[in-house]
Design a protein around this motif. Structure first.
Motif, short mmCIF file in Angstrom:
data_model
loop_
_atom_site.label_atom_id
_atom_site.label_comp_id
_atom_site.label_asym_id
_atom_site.label_seq_id
_atom_site.Cartn_x
_atom_site.Cartn_y
_atom_site.Cartn_z
N GLY A 210 -6.90 60.14 43.47
CA GLY A 210 -7.85 61.13 43.97
C GLY A 210 -7.99 61.01 45.48
O GLY A 210 -8.11 59.91 46.01
N PHE A 211 -7.94 62.15 46.18
CA PHE A 211 -8.02 62.19 47.64
C PHE A 211 -9.36 62.77 48.07
O PHE A 211 -9.80 63.79 47.55
N ASP A 212 -9.98 62.13 49.05
CA ASP A 212 -11.14 62.71 49.73
C ASP A 212 -10.76 62.88 51.19
O ASP A 212 -10.60 61.90 51.93
N LEU A 213 -10.57 64.14 51.62
CA LEU A 213 -10.14 64.45 52.98
C LEU A 213 -11.36 64.60 53.87
O LEU A 213 -12.28 65.37 53.56
N ASN A 214 -11.37 63.89 55.00
CA ASN A 214 -12.50 63.95 55.92
C ASN A 214 -12.01 64.09 57.36
O ASN A 214 -10.83 63.87 57.65
N SER A 215 -12.93 64.44 58.24
CA SER A 215 -12.56 64.65 59.64
C SER A 215 -12.11 63.37 60.32
O SER A 215 -11.30 63.40 61.25
N ASP A 216 -12.62 62.20 59.87
CA ASP A 216 -12.32 60.94 60.57
C ASP A 216 -11.62 59.90 59.70
O ASP A 216 -11.30 58.83 60.18
N ARG A 217 -11.38 60.23 58.43
CA ARG A 217 -10.73 59.25 57.53
C ARG A 217 -10.18 59.95 56.30
O ARG A 217 -10.58 61.07 55.97
N LEU A 218 -9.29 59.24 55.63
CA LEU A 218 -8.71 59.71 54.37
C LEU A 218 -8.91 58.62 53.33
O LEU A 218 -8.46 57.49 53.52
N ASN A 219 -9.61 58.95 52.26
CA ASN A 219 -9.90 57.97 51.20
C ASN A 219 -9.11 58.32 49.95
O ASN A 219 -9.05 59.47 49.54
N VAL A 220 -8.53 57.29 49.34
CA VAL A 220 -7.74 57.46 48.12
C VAL A 220 -8.17 56.41 47.10
O VAL A 220 -8.32 55.24 47.43
N VAL A 221 -8.36 56.85 45.85
CA VAL A 221 -8.63 55.94 44.74
C VAL A 221 -7.60 56.22 43.64
O VAL A 221 -7.40 57.38 43.26
N THR A 234 -8.30 53.23 52.46
CA THR A 234 -8.78 54.18 53.46
C THR A 234 -7.84 54.17 54.66
O THR A 234 -7.45 53.10 55.14
N TRP A 235 -7.47 55.37 55.11
CA TRP A 235 -6.70 55.53 56.35
C TRP A 235 -7.64 56.13 57.38
O TRP A 235 -8.21 57.21 57.19
N TRP A 236 -7.82 55.42 58.50
CA TRP A 236 -8.77 55.84 59.52
C TRP A 236 -8.08 56.55 60.67
O TRP A 236 -6.98 56.21 61.07
N TYR A 237 -8.77 57.55 61.24
CA TYR A 237 -8.36 58.19 62.50
C TYR A 237 -9.64 58.64 63.21
O TYR A 237 -9.82 59.81 63.57
N SER A 238 -10.53 57.69 63.43
CA SER A 238 -11.89 57.96 63.93
C SER A 238 -11.91 58.61 65.31
O SER A 238 -12.81 59.41 65.61
N ASP A 239 -10.95 58.28 66.15
CA ASP A 239 -10.97 58.79 67.52
C ASP A 239 -10.89 60.31 67.59
O ASP A 239 -11.30 60.92 68.58
N VAL A 240 -10.35 60.94 66.55
CA VAL A 240 -10.11 62.39 66.64
C VAL A 240 -11.40 63.20 66.70
O VAL A 240 -11.38 64.38 67.08
N THR A 241 -12.53 62.59 66.34
CA THR A 241 -13.80 63.33 66.35
C THR A 241 -14.54 63.21 67.69
O THR A 241 -15.61 63.78 67.85
N ARG A 242 -13.97 62.45 68.63
CA ARG A 242 -14.61 62.32 69.93
C ARG A 242 -14.53 63.64 70.69
O ARG A 242 -13.52 64.35 70.62
N ALA A 252 -1.94 65.83 64.36
CA ALA A 252 -0.79 64.95 64.11
C ALA A 252 -1.23 63.64 63.46
O ALA A 252 -0.57 63.14 62.54
N LEU A 253 -2.33 63.06 63.92
CA LEU A 253 -2.83 61.81 63.35
C LEU A 253 -3.26 61.99 61.89
O LEU A 253 -3.00 61.13 61.04
N ARG A 254 -3.91 63.10 61.60
CA ARG A 254 -4.34 63.35 60.22
C ARG A 254 -3.14 63.55 59.30
O ARG A 254 -3.09 63.02 58.18
N LEU A 255 -2.15 64.32 59.76
CA LEU A 255 -0.97 64.54 58.95
C LEU A 255 -0.18 63.26 58.75
O LEU A 255 0.39 63.02 57.68
N ASN A 256 -0.14 62.42 59.78
CA ASN A 256 0.55 61.15 59.66
C ASN A 256 -0.12 60.24 58.62
O ASN A 256 0.56 59.59 57.81
N ALA A 257 -1.46 60.23 58.62
CA ALA A 257 -2.19 59.44 57.62
C ALA A 257 -1.91 59.96 56.22
O ALA A 257 -1.75 59.18 55.27
N LEU A 258 -1.85 61.27 56.08
CA LEU A 258 -1.57 61.86 54.78
C LEU A 258 -0.17 61.47 54.29
O LEU A 258 0.03 61.11 53.12
N SER A 259 0.81 61.53 55.19
CA SER A 259 2.18 61.13 54.83
C SER A 259 2.25 59.66 54.44
O SER A 259 2.90 59.30 53.46
#
Length: 364
Positions: A210-221, A234-242, A252-259
Motif C-alpha cells: 500500500g502506498f501513501d503519496l505525500n508532498s514530503d515523503r512516500l510511505n509503503v506498507v 519511508t522514502w523522504w524528500y522533505s526539502d521539496v516543500t521549502r 524529479a526527487l519524488r519520481l526517483n523515490a517512487l522508482s
C-alpha cells in the motif's frame, strides 16, 4: 505475454489510456508555429470565464473560430479550458472561494483520431536518427515542417505507431510547447508503450504493498494475503516543500523515490501495488496553515499517481486503486496508529494495502 492489469474505477481508468513521450523540435519557420501557439493560448484563456458561466463548447467553437480557424485545434483548446474550469470548481479554499487560474503556458495541441491517420494537424515520419514533423497552419492550410529528436529507444515505438496510424488503426495526441525551447509531446496508447518498454519482474509471493503519496515523503506498507504486515518503509524528500524550491527538481526527487520504492518491492516478492483512487476525490482540502496550503497547491499528487501506475505496469506489477475514504481520518486510522505504533502516514499506507486486499478477495 504481459498479464499484469489495473483494477480501478471508470473515472480513474480514463487517465491511464496514454503515455506521453517528449522530444526537442526545430521548426523551419518558428514564427508561424508561434502564431498558432498564441492563438491557441488566447482561446484557452478567453474560454474559462464563459465556461464558468455555463456556455457550451459547441457555442464557444463558433465564437472563437475567427481566432483559431481550425476545428480540431479549437476543440482541443476548449476541452483543455473545460478541464481547467472543472479543476478550479473542485479547488475551493476554506472560505468557499474559487481559486483563480494563472495560465502562463505557451503551447498548442491537437487531439488524435484514427480516421485522420493518427492526427489531422500534426504528422510525423521516422528516419534513422530523428523524426520529421509537420504541423498544419490553420490560416493558409499549409504544412510547417520541422525535425524532432526523441531518445533513440523511442524510435522503434514511433515507427510502429506511424505504421498503425497510416492504416487508420491508431491515433495519437500531439502537443507543441515553448518553455525554454520548442518541445513536442506525443500521447501514445498505453498498450503500445508497454509492448515496447515492458520489463517483467520475477514472480513474487503474492504480497501486497500500500502506498501513501505525500508532498514530503512516500510511505509503503507490505502485507501478505492474511493482512499481516511484512515490512514498511519511508522514502523522504522533505526539502521539496521549502519555499522557492525548484518545481522541476522537486518532481524529479519524488519520481526517483517512487522508482526506488518499486524496485525495492520487486526484490522482496510483491505482486500487487495499491494506491488511492484520487479520481474519486472531488475537492482538494485546504487548511488554515499557509505552509500546509502551499504544500497542497504545489504538490501534483495525481500526476505522481499516474506516473506510479504506469511505472508499476511497466515493471510487471498488478495495480489496484482503492477509494481513499477513511484512509486518513477515521476510527480505523486512529486504531491502527494506536495498536501498531505507526505514524499517520504509515497507518494510511497500511489501510490502503488492506483495502486493496479486500478488493482482490472480492473479485476472486
Amino acid at each position: 505475454m504481459m498479464r499484469n492489469r489495473i483494477i480501478c474505477s471508470r473515472e480513474a481508468l480514463e487517465n491511464f489510456q496514454f503515455v506521453t513521450i517528449n522530444g526537442k523540435v526545430i521548426f523551419e519557420d518558428k514564427d508561424r508555429v508561434v502564431r498558432i501557439a498564441r492563438a491557441y493560448s488566447q482561446v484557452v484563456k478567453s474560454a474559462i470565464r464563459p465556461l464558468f458561466e455555463g456556455k457550451s463548447i459547441d457555442k464557444l467553437t463558433k465564437e472563437f473560430y475567427n481566432i483559431l480557424p481550425n476545428y480540431v485545434y479549437l476543440e482541443t483548446a476548449l476541452k483543455q479550458a473545460k478541464t481547467i474550469t472543472d479543476g478550479l470548481l473542485d479547488r475551493e479554499d476554506e472560505k468557499g472561494e474559487i481559486i483563480h487560474a494563472r495560465i502562463r503556458k505557451f503551447w498548442f495541441a491537437s487531439r488524435g483520431n484514427r480516421a485522420d491517420k493518427g492526427n489531422r494537424n500534426v504528422k510525423f515520419h521516422v528516419l534513422e536518427d530523428h523524426v520529421l514533423i509537420k504541423g498544419k497552419d490553420p490560416w493558409n492550410k499549409e504544412w510547417i515542417f520541422g525535425k524532432a529528436y526523441f531518445g533513440e529507444e523511442y524510435l522503434p515505438l514511433l515507427r510502429e505507431l506511424e505504421e498503425l496510424a497510416n492504416k487508420r488503426e491508431e491515433g495519437y495526441g500531439a502537443v507543441i510547447s515553448f518553455k525554454e525551447k520548442p518541445m513536442i509531446h506525443l500521447q501514445i496508447s498505453l498498450w503500445l508503450y508497454l509492448k515496447h518498454f515492458f520489463l517483467p519482474k520475477p514472480n513474487g509471493y503474492g504480497l501486497i504493498a500500500g502506498f501513501d503519496l505525500n508532498s514530503d515523503r512516500l510511505n509503503v506498507v507490505v502485507i501478505n494475503k492474511d493482512g499481516k504486515v511484512i515490512t514498511f518503509k519511508t522514502w523522504w524528500y522533505s526539502d521539496v516543500t521549502r519555499p522557492g524550491f525548484p518545481k522541476e527538481k522537486a518532481r524529479a526527487l519524488r519520481l526517483n523515490a517512487l522508482s526506488e520504492s518499486l524496485n525495492f518491492l520487486s526484490r522482496i516478492g510483491v505482486d500487487y501495488v495499491v494506491f488511492e483512487d484520487l479520481f474519486l476525490v472531488r475537492k482538494r482540502k485546504f487548511t488554515r496553515s499557509k505552509s500546509g496550503n502551499r504544500k497542497v497547491s504545489r504538490f501534483a499528487k495525481k500526476q505522481l499517481l499516474i506516473h506510479g501506475v504506469i511505472k508499476s505496469l511497466r515493471l510487471g506489477f498488478n495495480v489496484v486503486l482503492v477509494n481513499p475514504k477513511g484512509t486518513t481520518t477515521s476510527e480505523d486510522h486512529e486504531r491502527v496508529m494506536r495498536e501498531k505504533g505507526f505514524d499517520r502516514h504509515t497507518a494510511s499506507a497500511y489501510l490502503i494495502a488492506l483495502k486493496g486486499l479486500g478488493m482482490l478477495n472480492d473479485i476472486k
